[in-house]
Design an enzyme around this catalytic site. Structure first.
Site, PDB file in Angstrom:
ATOM      1  N   ASP A 128      -6.190   1.136  -1.991  1.00  0.00           N
ATOM      2  CA  ASP A 128      -6.929   1.081  -0.735  1.00  0.00           C
ATOM      3  C   ASP A 128      -8.251   1.828  -0.889  1.00  0.00           C
ATOM      4  O   ASP A 128      -8.262   3.030  -1.152  1.00  0.00           O
ATOM      5  CB  ASP A 128      -6.087   1.698   0.389  1.00  0.00           C
ATOM      6  CG  ASP A 128      -6.653   1.372   1.762  1.00  0.00           C
ATOM      7  OD1 ASP A 128      -7.482   0.441   1.865  1.00  0.00           O
ATOM      8  OD2 ASP A 128      -6.266   2.046   2.728  1.00  0.00           O
ATOM      9  N   HIS A 135     -16.844   3.792   9.424  1.00  0.00           N
ATOM     10  CA  HIS A 135     -15.492   4.346   9.543  1.00  0.00           C
ATOM     11  C   HIS A 135     -15.417   5.721   8.873  1.00  0.00           C
ATOM     12  O   HIS A 135     -14.917   6.683   9.449  1.00  0.00           O
ATOM     13  CB  HIS A 135     -14.472   3.398   8.926  1.00  0.00           C
ATOM     14  CG  HIS A 135     -13.081   3.981   8.844  1.00  0.00           C
ATOM     15  ND1 HIS A 135     -12.291   4.160   9.960  1.00  0.00           N
ATOM     16  CD2 HIS A 135     -12.367   4.460   7.802  1.00  0.00           C
ATOM     17  CE1 HIS A 135     -11.145   4.707   9.601  1.00  0.00           C
ATOM     18  NE2 HIS A 135     -11.160   4.909   8.297  1.00  0.00           N
ATOM     19  N   GLU A 200      -5.290  -0.071  10.902  1.00  0.00           N
ATOM     20  CA  GLU A 200      -6.618  -0.099  10.277  1.00  0.00           C
ATOM     21  C   GLU A 200      -6.930  -1.541   9.917  1.00  0.00           C
ATOM     22  O   GLU A 200      -6.150  -2.198   9.227  1.00  0.00           O
ATOM     23  CB  GLU A 200      -6.672   0.805   9.035  1.00  0.00           C
ATOM     24  CG  GLU A 200      -6.673   2.279   9.393  1.00  0.00           C
ATOM     25  CD  GLU A 200      -7.015   3.212   8.238  1.00  0.00           C
ATOM     26  OE1 GLU A 200      -6.924   2.787   7.064  1.00  0.00           O
ATOM     27  OE2 GLU A 200      -7.366   4.371   8.508  1.00  0.00           O
ATOM     28  N   GLU A 202      -8.623  -4.222   7.869  1.00  0.00           N
ATOM     29  CA  GLU A 202      -9.199  -4.294   6.524  1.00  0.00           C
ATOM     30  C   GLU A 202      -9.156  -5.722   5.988  1.00  0.00           C
ATOM     31  O   GLU A 202      -8.349  -6.550   6.423  1.00  0.00           O
ATOM     32  CB  GLU A 202      -8.426  -3.372   5.551  1.00  0.00           C
ATOM     33  CG  GLU A 202      -8.351  -1.929   6.039  1.00  0.00           C
ATOM     34  CD  GLU A 202      -7.935  -0.929   4.966  1.00  0.00           C
ATOM     35  OE1 GLU A 202      -8.112  -1.224   3.771  1.00  0.00           O
ATOM     36  OE2 GLU A 202      -7.428   0.155   5.343  1.00  0.00           O
ATOM     37  N   ASP A 234      -3.592  -1.620   7.495  1.00  0.00           N
ATOM     38  CA  ASP A 234      -3.101  -0.401   6.844  1.00  0.00           C
ATOM     39  C   ASP A 234      -2.567   0.525   7.938  1.00  0.00           C
ATOM     40  O   ASP A 234      -3.279   1.375   8.470  1.00  0.00           O
ATOM     41  CB  ASP A 234      -4.266   0.247   6.073  1.00  0.00           C
ATOM     42  CG  ASP A 234      -3.882   1.576   5.452  1.00  0.00           C
ATOM     43  OD1 ASP A 234      -2.674   1.812   5.258  1.00  0.00           O
ATOM     44  OD2 ASP A 234      -4.789   2.382   5.175  1.00  0.00           O
ATOM     45  N   ARG A 238      -1.400   9.076  12.138  1.00  0.00           N
ATOM     46  CA  ARG A 238      -2.519  10.029  12.033  1.00  0.00           C
ATOM     47  C   ARG A 238      -2.079  11.481  11.990  1.00  0.00           C
ATOM     48  O   ARG A 238      -2.724  12.313  11.345  1.00  0.00           O
ATOM     49  CB  ARG A 238      -3.478   9.826  13.212  1.00  0.00           C
ATOM     50  CG  ARG A 238      -4.101   8.458  13.278  1.00  0.00           C
ATOM     51  CD  ARG A 238      -4.903   8.145  12.047  1.00  0.00           C
ATOM     52  NE  ARG A 238      -5.498   6.816  12.114  1.00  0.00           N
ATOM     53  CZ  ARG A 238      -6.036   6.203  11.071  1.00  0.00           C
ATOM     54  NH1 ARG A 238      -6.044   6.781   9.874  1.00  0.00           N
ATOM     55  NH2 ARG A 238      -6.559   5.000  11.204  1.00  0.00           N
ATOM     56  N   GLN A 241      -0.767  12.150   8.554  1.00  0.00           N
ATOM     57  CA  GLN A 241      -1.921  12.103   7.650  1.00  0.00           C
ATOM     58  C   GLN A 241      -2.757  13.391   7.732  1.00  0.00           C
ATOM     59  O   GLN A 241      -3.149  13.963   6.719  1.00  0.00           O
ATOM     60  CB  GLN A 241      -2.790  10.896   8.021  1.00  0.00           C
ATOM     61  CG  GLN A 241      -4.012  10.703   7.125  1.00  0.00           C
ATOM     62  CD  GLN A 241      -4.939   9.594   7.645  1.00  0.00           C
ATOM     63  OE1 GLN A 241      -4.657   8.947   8.657  1.00  0.00           O
ATOM     64  NE2 GLN A 241      -6.028   9.365   6.952  1.00  0.00           N
ATOM     65  N   LYS A 254       0.658   6.872   5.328  1.00  0.00           N
ATOM     66  CA  LYS A 254       0.203   5.499   5.094  1.00  0.00           C
ATOM     67  C   LYS A 254       1.252   4.605   4.438  1.00  0.00           C
ATOM     68  O   LYS A 254       1.230   3.389   4.627  1.00  0.00           O
ATOM     69  CB  LYS A 254      -1.010   5.526   4.150  1.00  0.00           C
ATOM     70  CG  LYS A 254      -2.194   6.291   4.663  1.00  0.00           C
ATOM     71  CD  LYS A 254      -3.031   5.409   5.552  1.00  0.00           C
ATOM     72  CE  LYS A 254      -4.387   6.046   5.822  1.00  0.00           C
ATOM     73  NZ  LYS A 254      -5.222   5.139   6.611  1.00  0.00           N
ATOM     74  N   THR A 258       2.308  -1.654   5.048  1.00  0.00           N
ATOM     75  CA  THR A 258       0.972  -2.260   5.029  1.00  0.00           C
ATOM     76  C   THR A 258       1.188  -3.763   5.161  1.00  0.00           C
ATOM     77  O   THR A 258       1.958  -4.333   4.385  1.00  0.00           O
ATOM     78  CB  THR A 258       0.253  -1.966   3.685  1.00  0.00           C
ATOM     79  OG1 THR A 258       0.278  -0.562   3.450  1.00  0.00           O
ATOM     80  CG2 THR A 258      -1.177  -2.470   3.710  1.00  0.00           C
ATOM     81  N   GLU A 364     -10.701   5.996  15.896  1.00  0.00           N
ATOM     82  CA  GLU A 364     -12.114   5.970  16.275  1.00  0.00           C
ATOM     83  C   GLU A 364     -12.288   5.528  17.728  1.00  0.00           C
ATOM     84  O   GLU A 364     -13.019   6.150  18.500  1.00  0.00           O
ATOM     85  CB  GLU A 364     -12.872   4.999  15.367  1.00  0.00           C
ATOM     86  CG  GLU A 364     -12.888   5.402  13.915  1.00  0.00           C
ATOM     87  CD  GLU A 364     -13.254   4.236  13.007  1.00  0.00           C
ATOM     88  OE1 GLU A 364     -12.331   3.519  12.550  1.00  0.00           O
ATOM     89  OE2 GLU A 364     -14.456   4.020  12.768  1.00  0.00           O
TER      90      GLU A 364
HETATM   91 CA    CA Z   1      -7.078   2.318   4.915  1.00  0.00          CA
END
Ligand code: CA
Length: 417
Positions: A128, A135, A200, A202, A234, A238, A241, A254, A258, A364
């Site tokens: 990743d 971001h 996320e 992606e 993904d 949080r 993390q 994470k 996925t 975000e």
């Molecule tokens: Ca990611």
């Protein structure tokens, strides 16, 4: 590229469909108890490529196992020349060049609604990247409040971490809220279900050719090693993390799940949508320099659908927001001699634009959970049990539209033991 193929296509394609005759993405499907096989999406149908191989559409017959397979890897290994031939033959078939085979379409044209889609490739390794500048800057501001938003290396190399292939899943499969170490209000570690579940947005590419250990892939060679693209979510916890990521980066926050789209859109189909990127400043080292169009113009969107049925588009952005191109990611990944293998997945990193409403994560969008968003009559800071996250992406419009379908996975409650 003209509208000729679209107009001539004998299969009805609804306006707004991601699966026009210019797309023909590949996936693995099964239906009516038959074994998994290679399929191509067209309109609301799937072309059973195994049946077309049996009917000698491709001139020669490829080994049966290439198309009657639970993964695309053997097909990918045929190489780009053969992929192009298969693609052209199928476009010819769909526009009437092989009337005898077309007539037997009840044998090779399957309705998507009766098919089961499977994870499309056998993936040895998943990496990743972190190639979205907005971001990275947004996260930098939220996680390291008084420091520069981008770390000093960010504009010199495409930062990445090695992910976990064992927990890759395909659209449609649900996941459970993970448990782990998080900090309580007194900043003490506790063992708890994550309270900050996030997505996320992606884009990811799938490796199309094995490379040799010790031999880097240059940016000029990169296209040869990229089979195609998928959309990727993904999933991120949080709170786990935030506590674990210093100094070695993401781990249990994470690697529990996925998810990717059913369909792999080939780089051949996406070629008309390549575009230039503004100059990178500071200038990158020679091995990261690149020529020509290396970025993809793909419109991206994220919706959240709650268990109560409220739904809202929370993000609209574009893959052109990425700072580092796939060619640069691949050149950097292999510059030390690290080899790649067919089926490996390389994800872009979260794709966010500059403005509110274009951000590819809730971290975000809700300013780290401090500003709730409304979804119908409900509010969210992070995801709640029962929420479904839906990613969408497409290049072009109407007759030329080349899209990914959706990545759609529901978050279920933690597994209690
Ligand atoms: Ca990611």
């Amino acid at each position: 590229m003209g509208t000729d193929l679209h107009t001539a296509c004998l299969i009805p394609i609804e306006k707004g469909s991601d699966f026009t005759i210019y797309n023909l993405p590949l996936g693995i499907f099964s239906y009516k108890g038959k074994e998994p096989r290679v399929g191509m999406a067209i309109g609301n149908f799937i072309i059973d490529v195994h049946q077309l191989n049996k009917a000698s559409l491709f001139g020669k017959k490829y080994n049966k196992s290439i198309f009657k397979s639970p993964y695309l890897n053997e097909y990918i290994a045929l190489g780009k020349e053969q992929h192009l031939l298969v693609r052209q033959r199928i476009q010819e078939l769909l526009t009437g060049a092989f009337p005898k085979i077309f007539k037997k379409r009840n044998q090779w044209l399957i309705e998507q609604s009766i098919a089961t889609m499977h994870f499309p490739v056998q993936t040895g390794d998943y990496t990743d990247f972190y190639s979205g500048e907005h971001h990275a800057a947004n996260v930098g501001k939220l996680f390291r409040k008084n420091e520069a938003p981008l770390l000093p290396n960010w504009k010199h190399l495409p930062v990445a971490y090695h992910g976990r292939s064992s927990s890759l899943i395909v659209s449609g499969k649900s996941i459970h809220r993970p448990k782990g170490q998080i900090l309580n209000k007194d900043n003490q570690p506790i063992y708890s279900p994550s309270k900050c579940m996030d997505f996320e947005l992606e884009l990811a590419f799938i490796i199309g050719k094995n490379s040799q250990q010790g031999h880097p892939i240059s940016t000029a060679e990169a296209d040869d090693y990229i089979f195609g693209y998928v959309l990727l979510n993904d999933w991120s916890a949080r709170d786990i993390q935030r506590w674990e990521y210093v100094p070695l980066g993401p781990f249990l926050g994470k690697n529990f799940a996925t998810s990717i789209s059913h369909w792999v859109v080939t780089s051949q189909a996406l070629q008309p949508f390549l575009c230039e990127h503004p100059q990178q400043i500071p200038e990158v080292l020679p091995y990261l320099q690149q020529e020509g169009k290396q970025f993809l113009d793909i419109a991206l969107q994220v919706d959240i659908k709650t268990q109560k049925g409220h739904q809202k588009t929370v993000t609209k952005t574009n893959a052109t927001e990425l700072y580092w191109s796939p060619a640069q990611q691949l050149a950097h990944h292999t510059v030390n001699g690290c080899n790649v293998r067919i089926g490996d997945i390389m994800a872009s990193g979260t794709i966010s634009g500059a403005l509110e409403g274009t951000w590819g994560s809730l971290l975000e969008t809700t300013y780290n959970g401090t500003k709730a968003i409304e979804i119908g009559k409900e509010t969210r800071t992070f995801l709640e049990d029962g929420d479904t996250v839906i990613l969408r992406g497409h290049a072009g419009e109407d007759a030329f539209r080349v899209g990914f379908g959706t990545v759609e996975n529901q978050l279920l409650p933690v597994i209690e033991k």
